[in-house]
Design a protein around this motif. Sequence first.
Motif, PDB file in Angstrom:
ATOM      1  N   PRO A   2       0.833  -1.222   0.000  1.00  0.00           N
ATOM      2  CA  PRO A   2       0.000   0.000   0.000  1.00  0.00           C
ATOM      3  C   PRO A   2       0.860   1.262   0.000  1.00  0.00           C
ATOM      4  CG  PRO A   2      -0.805  -1.592   1.615  1.00  0.00           C
ATOM      5  CD  PRO A   2       0.523  -2.106   1.139  1.00  0.00           C
ATOM      6  N   ARG A   3       0.515   2.182  -0.889  1.00  0.00           N
ATOM      7  CA  ARG A   3       1.281   3.426  -1.051  1.00  0.00           C
ATOM      8  C   ARG A   3       0.481   4.374  -1.927  1.00  0.00           C
ATOM      9  NH1 ARG A   3       3.184  -0.772  -4.115  1.00  0.00           N
ATOM     10  NH2 ARG A   3       3.519  -0.430  -6.357  1.00  0.00           N
ATOM     11  N   PRO A   4       0.739   5.663  -1.866  1.00  0.00           N
ATOM     12  CA  PRO A   4       0.079   6.582  -2.787  1.00  0.00           C
ATOM     13  C   PRO A   4       0.496   6.293  -4.232  1.00  0.00           C
ATOM     14  CG  PRO A   4       0.973   7.762  -0.904  1.00  0.00           C
ATOM     15  CD  PRO A   4       1.540   6.369  -0.850  1.00  0.00           C
ATOM     16  N   HIS A  21       0.444   8.328   3.669  1.00  0.00           N
ATOM     17  CA  HIS A  21       0.168   9.765   3.611  1.00  0.00           C
ATOM     18  C   HIS A  21      -0.141  10.254   5.017  1.00  0.00           C
ATOM     19  CE1 HIS A  21      -2.023  13.472   2.519  1.00  0.00           C
ATOM     20  NE2 HIS A  21      -3.050  13.007   3.217  1.00  0.00           N
ATOM     21  N   THR A  22       0.545  11.326   5.455  1.00  0.00           N
ATOM     22  CA  THR A  22       0.307  11.845   6.807  1.00  0.00           C
ATOM     23  C   THR A  22      -0.236  13.264   6.829  1.00  0.00           C
ATOM     24  OG1 THR A  22       2.623  12.578   7.009  1.00  0.00           O
ATOM     25  CG2 THR A  22       2.072  10.347   7.805  1.00  0.00           C
ATOM     26  N   GLY A  23      -0.295  13.940   5.683  1.00  0.00           N
ATOM     27  CA  GLY A  23      -0.899  15.271   5.688  1.00  0.00           C
ATOM     28  C   GLY A  23      -0.572  16.061   4.436  1.00  0.00           C
ATOM     29  N   ARG A  70       3.051  15.134   2.960  1.00  0.00           N
ATOM     30  CA  ARG A  70       4.046  14.482   3.813  1.00  0.00           C
ATOM     31  C   ARG A  70       3.701  12.998   3.924  1.00  0.00           C
ATOM     32  NH1 ARG A  70       2.111  18.928   5.940  1.00  0.00           N
ATOM     33  NH2 ARG A  70       0.768  17.793   7.411  1.00  0.00           N
ATOM     34  N   LEU A  71       4.739  12.172   4.019  1.00  0.00           N
ATOM     35  CA  LEU A  71       4.542  10.725   4.066  1.00  0.00           C
ATOM     36  C   LEU A  71       5.510  10.095   5.053  1.00  0.00           C
ATOM     37  CD1 LEU A  71       4.842  11.675   0.749  1.00  0.00           C
ATOM     38  CD2 LEU A  71       3.542   9.576   0.559  1.00  0.00           C
ATOM     39  N   GLU A  72       5.184   8.867   5.448  1.00  0.00           N
ATOM     40  CA  GLU A  72       6.078   8.043   6.247  1.00  0.00           C
ATOM     41  C   GLU A  72       6.229   6.677   5.585  1.00  0.00           C
ATOM     42  OE1 GLU A  72       5.197   9.830  10.750  1.00  0.00           O
ATOM     43  OE2 GLU A  72       4.410   7.850  10.175  1.00  0.00           O
ATOM     44  N   TRP A  73       7.468   6.220   5.447  1.00  0.00           N
ATOM     45  CA  TRP A  73       7.750   4.874   4.960  1.00  0.00           C
ATOM     46  C   TRP A  73       7.894   3.999   6.205  1.00  0.00           C
ATOM     47  CZ3 TRP A  73      10.655   4.069  -0.171  1.00  0.00           C
ATOM     48  CH2 TRP A  73      10.356   5.098  -1.071  1.00  0.00           C
ATOM     49  N   ARG A  74       6.970   3.030   6.383  1.00  0.00           N
ATOM     50  CA  ARG A  74       6.879   2.282   7.629  1.00  0.00           C
ATOM     51  C   ARG A  74       7.178   0.802   7.412  1.00  0.00           C
ATOM     52  NH1 ARG A  74       0.967   4.856   9.210  1.00  0.00           N
ATOM     53  NH2 ARG A  74       1.688   6.985   9.673  1.00  0.00           N
ATOM     54  N   GLU A  87       9.105  11.557   4.311  1.00  0.00           N
ATOM     55  CA  GLU A  87       9.203  12.094   2.950  1.00  0.00           C
ATOM     56  C   GLU A  87       8.349  13.343   2.808  1.00  0.00           C
ATOM     57  OE1 GLU A  87       8.009  10.983  -1.681  1.00  0.00           O
ATOM     58  OE2 GLU A  87       7.788   9.463  -0.103  1.00  0.00           O
ATOM     59  N   ARG A  88       8.854  14.266   1.998  1.00  0.00           N
ATOM     60  CA  ARG A  88       8.067  15.391   1.499  1.00  0.00           C
ATOM     61  C   ARG A  88       8.015  15.267  -0.014  1.00  0.00           C
ATOM     62  NH1 ARG A  88      11.929  19.592   3.855  1.00  0.00           N
ATOM     63  NH2 ARG A  88      13.240  17.713   3.779  1.00  0.00           N
TER      64      ARG A  88
END
Length: 321
Positions: free
Chosen positions: A53-55, A117-119, A131-135, A145-146
């Motif tokens: 799962p990812r944008p 996606h975080t915002g 803004r994103l986070e790779w988890r 990430e930006r």
Amino acid sequence: MSAEPAAAGGDAAARTGPEQVETAAEEPARLLVGGTEVARYVVDPALDARHGPRPYLHPVRTLGGTLVTDALPADHVWHLGASLAVQDVNGSNLWGGRTYVRDVGYTWRDDHGRIAHTGWSQRLPDRLAHRLEWRDPTGAVLLTERRHLAAVGVTGQGPAGELPAWRLELDYALNAPAGQDVRLGSPATNGRPGGAGYGGFFWRAVSAEPARVFSASATGEEAVNGSAEPWVALVGAGPDGGAYTLVFDGLGDGDRWFVRTAMYPGVGVAFAFARPVTIAAGATRRGRHRVVVADGALDVAAAGALLGSPGDHRLGREAID
């Protein structure tokens, strides 16, 4: 050159999991050029974790309406339009599908993370920033990430004269935590032969007939895959039969082109094509890619001309500093 086999990442095996139909917790964002929708950006897909799962961008279309991306295809269910993804991020699979294990081969493992996606930072008709986070599989943050995306109208010269098209611009910064190096790898760096160094910015195209790929000096999958050509073009036909051309540029230092036409049509900027890449603790890896999306089957001269000046970028690096 052999493409990664579906059996090795396995559509049949993938279907043993939960329902694959994509849904989204947030409505996709849209990118417009002159009032025409050219792409949708799915930021929060609800997918089986094994599909990475990812944008992603899908559907993406030419200004004439021809579809040029594929998502959740039967041969590689985890291919999601145009997206950023890496199969090995400190041992976590953020690409989806089976993981390539040295001396073993492709193997299903419980190692799938997600890119979340975080915002939003900006959401305009022709420009998006978030803004994103790779988890990792436990939810721990591997990278932050930006990311900025923009859709820009361009004009070039095709075989029939003036050619309207548009350009996707993707600009991003991947930031490693202060206390940990982050290693980016690929099936190739984990032992798989055959030019399978995929992972990075990847565009899964759709084509109703065999696609063809070329650069300014090479033609065909064998010649272009693994190269560091300034640009690469893929010519295909959408489901409606309309011809289209995609022209890619934006390799970073050490990046290589990953291309496929024999098994499926796809082009990627591979971060770790032949050897792993490390983002040092507290450091940032920046990337900038452009993809020109045009109606019609263009030749080498027309495809190269569509890119314009290599320095003609609408998105400046200062935008994500």
